[in-house]
Design an enzyme around this catalytic site. Structure first.
Site, mmCIF file in Angstrom:
data_model
loop_
_atom_site.group_PDB
_atom_site.id
_atom_site.type_symbol
_atom_site.label_atom_id
_atom_site.label_comp_id
_atom_site.label_asym_id
_atom_site.label_seq_id
_atom_site.Cartn_x
_atom_site.Cartn_y
_atom_site.Cartn_z
ATOM 1 N N HIS A 158 -21.940 -3.681 4.160
ATOM 2 C CA HIS A 158 -22.727 -3.486 5.371
ATOM 3 C C HIS A 158 -22.001 -4.066 6.585
ATOM 4 C CE1 HIS A 158 -25.988 -2.628 2.534
ATOM 5 N NE2 HIS A 158 -26.652 -2.108 3.548
ATOM 6 N N LYS A 162 -25.578 -7.936 9.590
ATOM 7 C CA LYS A 162 -26.651 -8.021 8.587
ATOM 8 C C LYS A 162 -26.749 -9.454 8.089
ATOM 9 C CE LYS A 162 -28.320 -5.852 4.313
ATOM 10 N NZ LYS A 162 -29.661 -5.573 4.880
#
Length: 269
Positions: A158, A162
């Site tokens: 990701h 995040k």
């Protein structure tokens, strides 16, 4: 004629929030009636985000109870952060508003509280670790494969903003694999980590690895190994529009259920 669904969005300045606002604006049977932001109380949405190609302006609230009381929505689309999501979801249920929760990082205890409140109040609530249809299929395929390939590792990748690791999608994938697989410790029984944590996190004997880098959005590989062969199942979201089909489906579905549902796979035909 289909009833218009009135929606409040949390986290309107985030990338997912902005994409969801665009989707709601462009969906005939949806109406954006308010947004919840940790700042900017009393302003208009157009004052805090660009409203290019977005026709619906609305008020910004910082207090969830005030927002729900004044806007009287049908659905709360939760796209903020975990601690706020917990408060928002419980408040929505108490107001008779149906939450659709895409925020990840909620603890098992928090999810259990939300589930209990939704079921006791007979209010539809959908929690989706991933709204991308392809990601849901990836998880389903991984669950099927686990019947035949018990040795598996998960790599989730990701963007570097995040905050929770592993991702909700990775944990959900591991839970679905767990249903088809006996717990087993993988790798050499005398394995030594020369660098602490290098083998990843352990979930029921399978390893989960989290990568955070700029340039990524949301990506996951599930790697299975067996004698003389491997199987890799991979999904990639290159932008956040990939999540909007699932968000739309969840909002439409939550209006017709009266209990808690965890996972988008449970509402797909």
């Amino acid at each position: 004629m289909n009833k218009v669904i009135k929606i409040v969005v949390t986290g309107p300045r985030g990338k997912m929030g902005r994409e969801a606002i665009r989707m709601i604006t462009n969906t005939k049977q949806f109406q954006l009636v308010g947004v919840i932001d940790r700042n900017n109380n009393g302003k208009g949405l157009s004052e805090i985000v660009s409203m290019e190609d977005q026709g619906q302006d609305c008020s910004v609230f910082t207090d969830v109870n005030q927002c729900l009381r004044e806007t009287k929505p049908d659905c709360l689309l939760e796209l903020s952060v975990a601690d706020a999501a917990y408060e928002h979801a419980l408040a929505a249920i108490q107001f008779g508003v149906r939450p659709v929760i895409g925020t990840t990082g909620l603890s098992q205890e928090q999810l259990a509280d939300i589930e209990r409140e939704a079921n006791e109040n007979k209010i539809g609530c959908i929690v989706a670790p991933n709204f991308a249809i392809g990601a849901v299929l990836m998880m389903k395929f991984a669950e099927m494969a686990a019947k035949h390939f018990p040795d598996v590792e998960i790599i989730e990748m990701h963007h570097d903003e995040k905050v929770d690791a592993p991702s909700g999608t990775a944990l959900k994938t591991a839970e679905m694999i767990q249903r088809q697989r006996q717990e087993k410790q993988q790798g050499h029984p005398k394995e030594i980590e020369k660098l602490s944590g290098v083998r990843g996190g352990d979930f029921d004997g399978m390893k989960i690895h989290s990568i955070r880098l700029p340039g990524l959005v949301a990506h996951q590989q599930v790697l299975f190994g067996s004698v003389g062969e491997t199987l890799t199942i991979r999904h990639d979201s290159y932008n956040r529009t990939s999540f909007m089909t699932g968000v739309k489906k969840a909002v439409e579905t939550v209006m017709h259920v009266d209990s808690y549902i965890y996972g988008l796979e449970n509402i797909l035909e």
